[in-house]
Design an enzyme around this catalytic site. Sequence first.
Site, PDB file in Angstrom:
ATOM      1  N   SER A  93       2.499  -4.741   3.957  1.00  0.00           N
ATOM      2  CA  SER A  93       3.314  -3.612   3.469  1.00  0.00           C
ATOM      3  C   SER A  93       4.256  -3.097   4.546  1.00  0.00           C
ATOM      4  CB  SER A  93       2.406  -2.444   3.050  1.00  0.00           C
ATOM      5  OG  SER A  93       1.304  -2.889   2.337  1.00  0.00           O
ATOM      6  N   HIS A 112       0.813  -1.217   0.000  1.00  0.00           N
ATOM      7  CA  HIS A 112       0.000   0.000   0.000  1.00  0.00           C
ATOM      8  C   HIS A 112       0.846   1.267   0.000  1.00  0.00           C
ATOM      9  CE1 HIS A 112      -3.885  -1.886   0.335  1.00  0.00           C
ATOM     10  NE2 HIS A 112      -3.436  -2.694   1.285  1.00  0.00           N
TER      11      HIS A 112
HETATM   12  C1  LIG Z   1      -8.420 -10.260   3.249  1.00  0.00           C
HETATM   13  C2  LIG Z   1      -7.092  -9.632   3.578  1.00  0.00           C
HETATM   14  C3  LIG Z   1      -6.471  -8.757   2.694  1.00  0.00           C
HETATM   15  C4  LIG Z   1      -5.274  -8.146   3.018  1.00  0.00           C
HETATM   16  N1  LIG Z   1      -4.628  -7.403   2.087  1.00  0.00           N
HETATM   17  C5  LIG Z   1      -3.456  -6.804   2.390  1.00  0.00           C
HETATM   18  C6  LIG Z   1      -2.748  -6.050   1.424  1.00  0.00           C
HETATM   19  O1  LIG Z   1      -3.107  -6.010   0.256  1.00  0.00           O
HETATM   20  N2  LIG Z   1      -1.635  -5.388   1.812  1.00  0.00           N
HETATM   21  C7  LIG Z   1      -1.182  -5.424   3.096  1.00  0.00           C
HETATM   22  O2  LIG Z   1      -0.223  -4.748   3.409  1.00  0.00           O
HETATM   23  N3  LIG Z   1      -1.788  -6.211   4.016  1.00  0.00           N
HETATM   24  C8  LIG Z   1      -2.889  -6.909   3.682  1.00  0.00           C
HETATM   25  N4  LIG Z   1      -3.501  -7.723   4.587  1.00  0.00           N
HETATM   26  C9  LIG Z   1      -2.878  -7.903   5.895  1.00  0.00           C
HETATM   27  C10 LIG Z   1      -1.720  -8.888   5.815  1.00  0.00           C
HETATM   28  O3  LIG Z   1      -2.081 -10.039   5.088  1.00  0.00           O
HETATM   29  C11 LIG Z   1      -1.322  -9.246   7.232  1.00  0.00           C
HETATM   30  O4  LIG Z   1      -1.002  -8.043   7.905  1.00  0.00           O
HETATM   31  C12 LIG Z   1      -0.109 -10.156   7.315  1.00  0.00           C
HETATM   32  O5  LIG Z   1      -0.197 -11.246   6.445  1.00  0.00           O
HETATM   33  C13 LIG Z   1       0.005 -10.648   8.750  1.00  0.00           C
HETATM   34  O6  LIG Z   1       1.126 -11.459   8.834  1.00  0.00           O
HETATM   35  P1  LIG Z   1       1.510 -12.149  10.204  1.00  0.00           P
HETATM   36  O7  LIG Z   1       2.839 -12.762  10.005  1.00  0.00           O
HETATM   37  O8  LIG Z   1       1.361 -11.166  11.307  1.00  0.00           O
HETATM   38  O9  LIG Z   1       0.377 -13.248  10.421  1.00  0.00           O
HETATM   39  P2  LIG Z   1       0.255 -14.692   9.747  1.00  0.00           P
HETATM   40  O10 LIG Z   1       0.657 -14.693   8.340  1.00  0.00           O
HETATM   41  O11 LIG Z   1      -1.114 -15.188  10.052  1.00  0.00           O
HETATM   42  O12 LIG Z   1       1.319 -15.545  10.525  1.00  0.00           O
HETATM   43  C14 LIG Z   1       1.145 -15.931  11.878  1.00  0.00           C
HETATM   44  C15 LIG Z   1       1.715 -17.318  12.034  1.00  0.00           C
HETATM   45  O13 LIG Z   1       1.684 -17.668  13.406  1.00  0.00           O
HETATM   46  C16 LIG Z   1       1.430 -19.061  13.497  1.00  0.00           C
HETATM   47  N5  LIG Z   1       0.928 -19.348  14.835  1.00  0.00           N
HETATM   48  C17 LIG Z   1      -0.224 -18.900  15.394  1.00  0.00           C
HETATM   49  N6  LIG Z   1      -0.361 -19.387  16.650  1.00  0.00           N
HETATM   50  C18 LIG Z   1       0.733 -20.151  16.887  1.00  0.00           C
HETATM   51  C19 LIG Z   1       1.161 -20.931  18.003  1.00  0.00           C
HETATM   52  N7  LIG Z   1       0.429 -21.028  19.115  1.00  0.00           N
HETATM   53  N8  LIG Z   1       2.323 -21.602  17.897  1.00  0.00           N
HETATM   54  C20 LIG Z   1       3.076 -21.529  16.772  1.00  0.00           C
HETATM   55  N9  LIG Z   1       2.712 -20.807  15.683  1.00  0.00           N
HETATM   56  C21 LIG Z   1       1.562 -20.130  15.746  1.00  0.00           C
HETATM   57  C22 LIG Z   1       0.409 -19.288  12.394  1.00  0.00           C
HETATM   58  O14 LIG Z   1       0.343 -20.644  12.002  1.00  0.00           O
HETATM   59  C23 LIG Z   1       0.907 -18.373  11.296  1.00  0.00           C
HETATM   60  O15 LIG Z   1       1.731 -19.041  10.372  1.00  0.00           O
HETATM   61  C24 LIG Z   1      -4.682  -8.389   4.272  1.00  0.00           C
HETATM   62  C25 LIG Z   1      -5.279  -9.292   5.151  1.00  0.00           C
HETATM   63  C26 LIG Z   1      -6.455  -9.936   4.794  1.00  0.00           C
HETATM   64  C27 LIG Z   1      -7.038 -10.961   5.696  1.00  0.00           C
END
Ligand SMILES: Cc1cc2nc3c(=O)[nH]c(=O)nc-3n(C[C@H](O)[C@H](O)[C@H](O)COP(=O)(O)OP(=O)(O)OC[C@H]3O[C@@H](n4cnc5c(N)ncnc54)[C@H](O)[C@@H]3O)c2cc1C
Length: 479
Positions: A340, A49
Amino acid sequence: MYDVAIIGAGITGCSIAYELGKYNVKAVVIEKENDVSVGTTKANSAIIHGGYDPKPGTLMAKYNIQGNKYTKELCKKLDVPFKQIGALVVAFSEEEKKTLEELLERGKENGVPDLEIWDQKKLREEEPNISDEAVAALSSPNVGIVSPWEFALAMAEVSVENGVEFKLNTEVKGISKENDVFKIETNNGVIEAGYVCNAAGVYADKVNEMCNEKTFEITPNKGEYYLMDKSQGTLVNHVIFQCPNEKGKGVLVSPTVHGNLIVGPDSQPSAANDVSTTREGLDFVRTKAVKSVPGINFRESIRNFAGVRARTKMHDFQIYEDKKNKGFINVGGMESPGLSSACAVARDIVKMLGNSGLSLEEKKNIVDERHIDRFKHLSHEERAKLVEKDPAYGKIICRCETITEGEIVHALHRPIPATSIDAVKRRCNAGMGRCQGGFCGPRVQEIIARELNIPLAEVPQDRLGTNIITGETKDGGAQ
Ligand SMILES: Cc1cc2nc3c(=O)[nH]c(=O)nc-3n(C[C@H](O)[C@H](O)[C@H](O)COP(=O)(O)OP(=O)(O)OC[C@H]3O[C@@H](n4cnc5c(N)ncnc54)[C@H](O)[C@@H]3O)c2cc1C
């Protein structure tokens, strides 16, 4: 004992791993699934973004702006598919034109470069397939599209080369602190660490509460999508947004880095693990999308999917060190623009760890680049050279995407090896095309079994337990 344990291997956890890999720090990433990038990071709009949407002064605004720039740098260095195609926020009425002005002002305040408002004529020149009803647009040329799972994988792989460990199939079940050491209980025993970074996505509130007082709550919110065949991939040139509302950024229509068209998402409360698609959700997406781009041919849909937002009522990232449990850092509430922002957030997490007492001595010789041979993007000469070096690159396995056996074998032996058919897909695109693995899936399965020296029946489609076959029909062992 580890210096730092990172819980969760999505874009947030992998970004932190990448940054920590630059220091003499013993770090481990703990992930409950069998691969990195299988939570929200694999199911989103894949947009980097611009930064005109978040409220000024929020962490979202700060890190979106920093992350937009840093993502471009990293994708180049780590050979991650990325294209800066720019975005247009489209207005359909005089009222919505006012929203464009507000977004323009907000963007300027946040520091977004080169924003401008286009009139209908300019909009139509640049986007011939946009609806006749569209009267103006905000142009944000700094917006990009990325392969989100390849971005996370790239950072994870480089971090492994720099000494970070990944413990997959390891679920954190409880956390306690004794004598300044965090004891992290998992299904694979207790892991000890001096510091914890909680990057558990939609489960970050639960992980926080394993050890700390409740400070934020995630109310998961699902978004559903259509992924269209490449025949629709050139319908628009920019990411086409509608004006944002209280539910989020609305339904977008955008090319993907792989040449497809992505259409979605909607927004509905859901369970944290609910990635099902529904008729209502998809109908909503379709109705909204044709308002922007009426010519989308939905018969060319090749896949539907859903991702779950880690929404909090504060509607901002929850990034802080716990007040009582020093050394426990939450990186929660990472809803959009989390993809992003994650790489910029990670740089600050390292600073926070340093401020909290972690010794940060820079490593002398680190790996900080990556190259992947993508056969279909090579010239004839480059292809010939590669095939000469390894004849497996001369054998096409995925015909839709022109992916060779060499690329699949490579995916199975990279620093974080693929162990499922979908993990191969995430690394080299085999199965991403029009037939969605209908033809190449069984062949990929055979290559995985051969390379990992496991029975065919033990190869999962995706997560553990998603096995496709129970045995071979003529070996007497099938059930
Ligand atoms: C519909 C949608 C559209 C989006 N579009 C955009 C976009 O276009 N641009 C943008 O910037 N952002 C976007 N986002 C947001 C973006 O996808 C997220 O901010 C980002 O993917 C989050 O990443 P994360 O690593 O925090 O979470 P995740 O990718 O969910 O990773 C968390 C990990 O923790 C693991 N985990 C959880 N609990 C445990 C546990 N107890 N023990 C061990 N492992 C565990 C899970 O298995 C997972 O692999 C969007 C989100 C959605 C849902």
